[in-house]
Motif scaffolding. Structure first.
Motif, PDB file in Angstrom:
ATOM      1  N   TYR A   1     -12.027  37.494  86.146  1.00 61.04           N
ATOM      2  CA  TYR A   1     -12.015  38.559  85.137  1.00 61.04           C
ATOM      3  C   TYR A   1     -11.556  38.095  83.756  1.00 61.04           C
ATOM      4  O   TYR A   1     -10.519  38.518  83.241  1.00 61.04           O
ATOM      5  N   ASN A   2     -12.320  37.195  83.170  1.00 64.50           N
ATOM      6  CA  ASN A   2     -12.144  36.754  81.781  1.00 64.50           C
ATOM      7  C   ASN A   2     -10.954  35.824  81.552  1.00 64.50           C
ATOM      8  O   ASN A   2     -10.615  35.536  80.407  1.00 64.50           O
TER       9      ASN A   2
ATOM     10  N   GLY B   1     -12.150  45.999  89.362  1.00 68.78           N
ATOM     11  CA  GLY B   1     -12.912  45.171  90.292  1.00 68.78           C
ATOM     12  C   GLY B   1     -12.765  45.603  91.739  1.00 68.78           C
ATOM     13  O   GLY B   1     -11.941  46.436  92.100  1.00 68.78           O
TER      14      GLY B   1
ATOM     15  N   ASP C   1     -22.136  40.289  89.753  1.00 66.93           N
ATOM     16  CA  ASP C   1     -20.826  40.659  90.298  1.00 66.93           C
ATOM     17  C   ASP C   1     -20.615  39.929  91.616  1.00 66.93           C
ATOM     18  O   ASP C   1     -21.466  39.147  92.062  1.00 66.93           O
TER      19      ASP C   1
ATOM     20  N   LEU D   1      -5.916  39.524  84.325  1.00 67.55           N
ATOM     21  CA  LEU D   1      -6.817  40.258  83.466  1.00 67.55           C
ATOM     22  C   LEU D   1      -6.353  40.230  82.030  1.00 67.55           C
ATOM     23  O   LEU D   1      -5.198  40.048  81.723  1.00 67.55           O
TER      24      LEU D   1
ATOM     25  N   ARG E   1     -21.641  41.542  82.858  1.00 70.79           N
ATOM     26  CA  ARG E   1     -20.658  40.603  83.386  1.00 70.79           C
ATOM     27  C   ARG E   1     -21.388  39.537  84.190  1.00 70.79           C
ATOM     28  O   ARG E   1     -22.554  39.722  84.555  1.00 70.79           O
TER      29      ARG E   1
ATOM     30  N   GLU F   1     -15.498  34.276  86.473  1.00 75.84           N
ATOM     31  CA  GLU F   1     -15.941  35.655  86.270  1.00 75.84           C
ATOM     32  C   GLU F   1     -15.577  36.057  84.847  1.00 75.84           C
ATOM     33  O   GLU F   1     -14.434  35.884  84.419  1.00 75.84           O
TER      34      GLU F   1
ATOM     35  N   ARG G   1     -12.349  42.638  79.660  1.00 75.22           N
ATOM     36  CA  ARG G   1     -10.936  42.823  79.595  1.00 75.22           C
ATOM     37  C   ARG G   1     -10.462  43.093  78.191  1.00 75.22           C
ATOM     38  O   ARG G   1      -9.520  43.825  77.976  1.00 75.22           O
TER      39      ARG G   1
END
Length: 300
Positions: A145-146, A60, A266, A2, A278, A177, A12
């Motif tokens: 997550y980025n 998450g 998601d 993250l 997202r 993601e 993030r």
């Protein structure tokens, strides 16, 4: 792995925060000429390894994420996680039956991974997620997550997609993601380089501040978490991202010989629409038509 998340934010590096208090300051606090002095690919992991599991353990839905990725990989499938960090996702993926390799540019993060994974169910690789990817082939490559935004210019992000495409097995999937960037008019600090300071957390014996500078034309945000405690003094935790919208990410995939396979809001597969903050996007290796991997220096 993250990137920093401010309370109430969706990404993030999440600039605005529902629970934060903005304080305007000069951009010279953090940067000169648009980027943080001395920052390198391992800076984030080295700075956050000791607090990563504590700060980000609730980010998450791990069970749903693991089910999504394991379903794509198939029984006993091979998974490569980019920016594996401390194993937040990689260790549960291995427990679900996947054969997991994780790469990270931070030795301190990989030390934490080893500590969290005493049975060595995840193969950790120290290296860069463009230049040092293991050979594969892999059924799934995951950038959660980025993580893709940790590559700090367009050329490097394009290079990552090309290197991933070259390592996917037949029909293999690249799962990305990331947050959806806000329009410039909605981004704190706008496009003029103003900095912002917010309060991440506060207690009787500590405070954590988040300071950031947003360079909108460069799609770049540089920041520091400034942790002040009675017992430990001041600790700086730097981070930086170069964000990209879904159109740009799709273009990277197409240029690398991958095809779009699906996009959701998601890992629960909620429909993606214009209001989504997202996205989870899956690209597939195009059968018989994957371009050779290029070193980033070969991109214009």
């Amino acid at each position: 792995m993250l990137a920093p998340v401010a309370p109430g934010s969706t990404g993030r590096a999440g600039w605005g925060a529902a629970c934060s208090m903005p304080i305007h300051a000069t951009a010279a606090i953090l940067v000169e000429t648009g980027c943080m002095r001395g920052y390198h690919s391992g800076s984030y992991g080295d700075a956050f390894a000791d607090v990563y599991d504590n700060w980000y353990r609730d980010i998450g839905d791990i069970e749903t994420t693991v089910g999504f990725v394991a379903g794509l990989a198939g029984d006993g499938g091979t998974v490569l996680e980019l920016g594996v960090g401390t194993g937040r996702l990689a260790i549960p993926l291995a427990a679900a039956g996947c054969r997991v390799t994780g790469i990270d540019a931070s030795a301190k993060m990989l030390d934490r991974l080893a500590s969290n994974d005493p049975h060595r169910t995840v193969v950790g690789v120290l290296g860069d997620m463009v230049d040092d990817l293991p050979a594969g082939p892999f059924d799934v490559v995951l950038a959660a997550y980025n993580t893709i935004f940790n590559l700090l210019d367009e050329r490097r992000q394009r290079g990552c997609f090309a290197e991933v495409a070259a390592r996917l097995g037949a029909g293999g999937a690249f799962v990305v993601e990331a947050f959806v960037p806000r329009p410039p008019s909605e981004a704190p600090g706008g496009s003029d380089g103003q900095s912002q300071v917010t309060v991440r957390s506060i207690g009787t014996d500590h405070v954590v501040l988040s300071a950031s500078v947003h360079d909108q034309p460069a799609h770049r945000v540089d920041g520091q978490f400034i942790e002040i405690t009675e017992s430990g003094g001041i600790r700086l935790r730097p981070w930086a991202i170069r964000y990209a919208d879904t159109d740009e990410i799709d273009r990277f995939a197409t240029e690398s010989g991958m095809v779009f396979d699906g996009r959701w809001e998601d890992f629960h597969r909620a429909p993606f629409d214009d209001a989504s903050e997202r996205h989870v996007t899956v690209y597939r290796r195009r059968q018989g038509d994957v371009k050779n991997a290029f070193h980033p220096d070969e991109f214009p």
